[in-house]
Design a protein around this motif. Structure first.
Motif, PDB file in Angstrom:
ATOM      1  N   LEU A  36      44.157  46.164  84.074  1.00  0.00           N
ATOM      2  CA  LEU A  36      43.984  45.295  82.903  1.00  0.00           C
ATOM      3  C   LEU A  36      43.528  46.083  81.684  1.00  0.00           C
ATOM      4  N   LEU A  37      42.614  47.031  81.876  1.00  0.00           N
ATOM      5  CA  LEU A  37      42.172  47.854  80.743  1.00  0.00           C
ATOM      6  C   LEU A  37      43.294  48.738  80.217  1.00  0.00           C
ATOM      7  N   TRP A  38      44.153  49.224  81.120  1.00  0.00           N
ATOM      8  CA  TRP A  38      45.303  50.010  80.675  1.00  0.00           C
ATOM      9  C   TRP A  38      46.240  49.147  79.831  1.00  0.00           C
ATOM     10  N   ALA A  39      46.508  47.924  80.279  1.00  0.00           N
ATOM     11  CA  ALA A  39      47.375  47.025  79.506  1.00  0.00           C
ATOM     12  C   ALA A  39      46.778  46.787  78.118  1.00  0.00           C
ATOM     13  N   PHE A  40      45.473  46.564  78.056  1.00  0.00           N
ATOM     14  CA  PHE A  40      44.803  46.380  76.763  1.00  0.00           C
ATOM     15  C   PHE A  40      44.975  47.619  75.893  1.00  0.00           C
ATOM     16  N   THR A  41      44.682  48.783  76.441  1.00  0.00           N
ATOM     17  CA  THR A  41      44.716  50.029  75.672  1.00  0.00           C
ATOM     18  C   THR A  41      46.115  50.341  75.160  1.00  0.00           C
ATOM     19  N   ASP A  42      47.117  50.195  76.023  1.00  0.00           N
ATOM     20  CA  ASP A  42      48.487  50.485  75.611  1.00  0.00           C
ATOM     21  C   ASP A  42      48.961  49.511  74.541  1.00  0.00           C
ATOM     22  N   LYS A  43      48.643  48.232  74.700  1.00  0.00           N
ATOM     23  CA  LYS A  43      49.063  47.245  73.706  1.00  0.00           C
ATOM     24  C   LYS A  43      48.293  47.412  72.394  1.00  0.00           C
ATOM     25  N   PHE A  45      46.848  50.288  71.136  1.00  0.00           N
ATOM     26  CA  PHE A  45      47.061  51.547  70.434  1.00  0.00           C
ATOM     27  C   PHE A  45      48.480  52.090  70.524  1.00  0.00           C
ATOM     28  N   GLY A  46      49.342  51.435  71.283  1.00  0.00           N
ATOM     29  CA  GLY A  46      50.733  51.865  71.387  1.00  0.00           C
ATOM     30  C   GLY A  46      50.851  53.288  71.890  1.00  0.00           C
ATOM     31  N   LEU A  47      50.437  53.510  73.104  1.00  0.00           N
ATOM     32  CA  LEU A  47      50.445  54.853  73.673  1.00  0.00           C
ATOM     33  C   LEU A  47      51.839  55.311  74.085  1.00  0.00           C
ATOM     34  N   GLY A  48      52.822  54.442  73.900  1.00  0.00           N
ATOM     35  CA  GLY A  48      54.200  54.830  74.171  1.00  0.00           C
ATOM     36  C   GLY A  48      54.683  54.557  75.579  1.00  0.00           C
ATOM     37  N   PHE A  49      53.906  53.894  76.383  1.00  0.00           N
ATOM     38  CA  PHE A  49      54.344  53.572  77.742  1.00  0.00           C
ATOM     39  C   PHE A  49      55.078  52.229  77.706  1.00  0.00           C
ATOM     40  N   ALA A  50      54.351  51.117  77.650  1.00  0.00           N
ATOM     41  CA  ALA A  50      55.002  49.814  77.505  1.00  0.00           C
ATOM     42  C   ALA A  50      55.109  49.416  76.038  1.00  0.00           C
ATOM     43  N   THR A  51      54.261  50.005  75.203  1.00  0.00           N
ATOM     44  CA  THR A  51      54.218  49.635  73.788  1.00  0.00           C
ATOM     45  C   THR A  51      54.349  50.872  72.909  1.00  0.00           C
ATOM     46  N   PRO A  52      55.404  50.928  72.082  1.00  0.00           N
ATOM     47  CA  PRO A  52      55.510  52.052  71.147  1.00  0.00           C
ATOM     48  C   PRO A  52      54.415  51.958  70.078  1.00  0.00           C
ATOM     49  N   ALA A  53      54.024  53.093  69.523  1.00  0.00           N
ATOM     50  CA  ALA A  53      52.942  53.131  68.529  1.00  0.00           C
ATOM     51  C   ALA A  53      53.219  52.191  67.352  1.00  0.00           C
ATOM     52  N   ALA A  54      54.457  52.112  66.924  1.00  0.00           N
ATOM     53  CA  ALA A  54      54.797  51.278  65.766  1.00  0.00           C
ATOM     54  C   ALA A  54      54.611  49.784  66.038  1.00  0.00           C
ATOM     55  N   LYS A  55      54.617  49.380  67.317  1.00  0.00           N
ATOM     56  CA  LYS A  55      54.464  47.965  67.658  1.00  0.00           C
ATOM     57  C   LYS A  55      53.085  47.638  68.224  1.00  0.00           C
ATOM     58  N   SER A  56      52.158  48.583  68.144  1.00  0.00           N
ATOM     59  CA  SER A  56      50.820  48.354  68.692  1.00  0.00           C
ATOM     60  C   SER A  56      50.073  47.298  67.879  1.00  0.00           C
ATOM     61  N   TRP A  57      49.063  46.757  68.473  1.00  0.00           N
ATOM     62  CA  TRP A  57      48.237  45.750  67.809  1.00  0.00           C
ATOM     63  C   TRP A  57      47.546  46.364  66.594  1.00  0.00           C
ATOM     64  N   MET A  58      47.098  47.606  66.709  1.00  0.00           N
ATOM     65  CA  MET A  58      46.416  48.282  65.598  1.00  0.00           C
ATOM     66  C   MET A  58      47.375  48.576  64.446  1.00  0.00           C
ATOM     67  N   ALA A  59      48.662  48.679  64.736  1.00  0.00           N
ATOM     68  CA  ALA A  59      49.652  48.925  63.689  1.00  0.00           C
ATOM     69  C   ALA A  59      50.198  47.620  63.125  1.00  0.00           C
TER      70      ALA A  59
END
Length: 180
Positions: A36-43, A45-59
């Motif tokens: 769950l923490l990995w899903a939060f972190t990837d979404k 900050f967009g670490l490029g695994f499931a979420t690209p950086a350009a689509k991250s919540w922070m972006a």
């Protein structure tokens, strides 16, 4: 009489060392929380695994828009309007962070089980009909695991569960019950 499975020892153990079952539950707790923490972190900050950086919540991206917006199941009409809603995004991300953090730390497991089960059931409902099994998917398994972890006091081994229980002793009964 022991108050949880984690406090029980086999007849050959006379020390207060955790049992193999207690250690196994601690591993399950930490692994599930890490998922769950990995899903939060990837979404976030967009670490490029499931979420690209350009689509991250922070972006400025929405952690719910892609999944909820692309639903095709029988309940898609109920969930699709929630896609991209900032309040839904915040609730989803907060749920991942709080439930994952509680599991990894071994604190507030009852609250984590309730919140995590609600989150998992909503994700399960949104994916109906399931493609590989008519009833079960990982969301139901995760929810059942969270309930089992809370019911067994799994935060006491390799976690801060005992410390958390001590802190809650001074809290009013309803708070103690909700956050235990």
């Amino acid at each position: 009489m022991p108050s949880s499975v984690l406090e029980q020892t086999t007849p050959t153990h006379t020390s207060a060392a955790p049992t193999a079952a207690a250690r196994a539950l601690a591993v399950l707790r930490i692994l599930l929380g890490s998922v769950l923490l990995w899903a939060f972190t990837d979404k976030a900050f967009g670490l490029g695994f499931a979420t690209p950086a350009a689509k991250s919540w922070m972006a400025g991206g929405s952690p719910t828009a892609g999944y909820l917006g692309s639903l095709k199941g029988s309940l898609a009409g109920a969930f699709q309007p929630l896609a991209g809603n900032p309040a839904v995004d915040a609730a989803f991300m907060l749920g991942l962070l709080l439930v994952g953090g509680a599991l990894v730390l071994g604190v507030a497991l009852r609250a984590a089980a309730v919140g995590g089960t609600a989150l998992m059931l909503l994700m399960w409902l949104s994916s109906l009909p399931l493609k590989t099994n008519p009833v079960l998917d990982e969301h139901i398994i995760y929810a059942a695991a969270m309930v089992a972890l809370a019911a067994t006091g799994a935060g006491r081994v390799w976690g801060f569960g005992r410390t958390w229980e001590g802190i809650l002793q001074a809290a009013p009964a309803p708070v103690r019950t909700a956050l235990s």
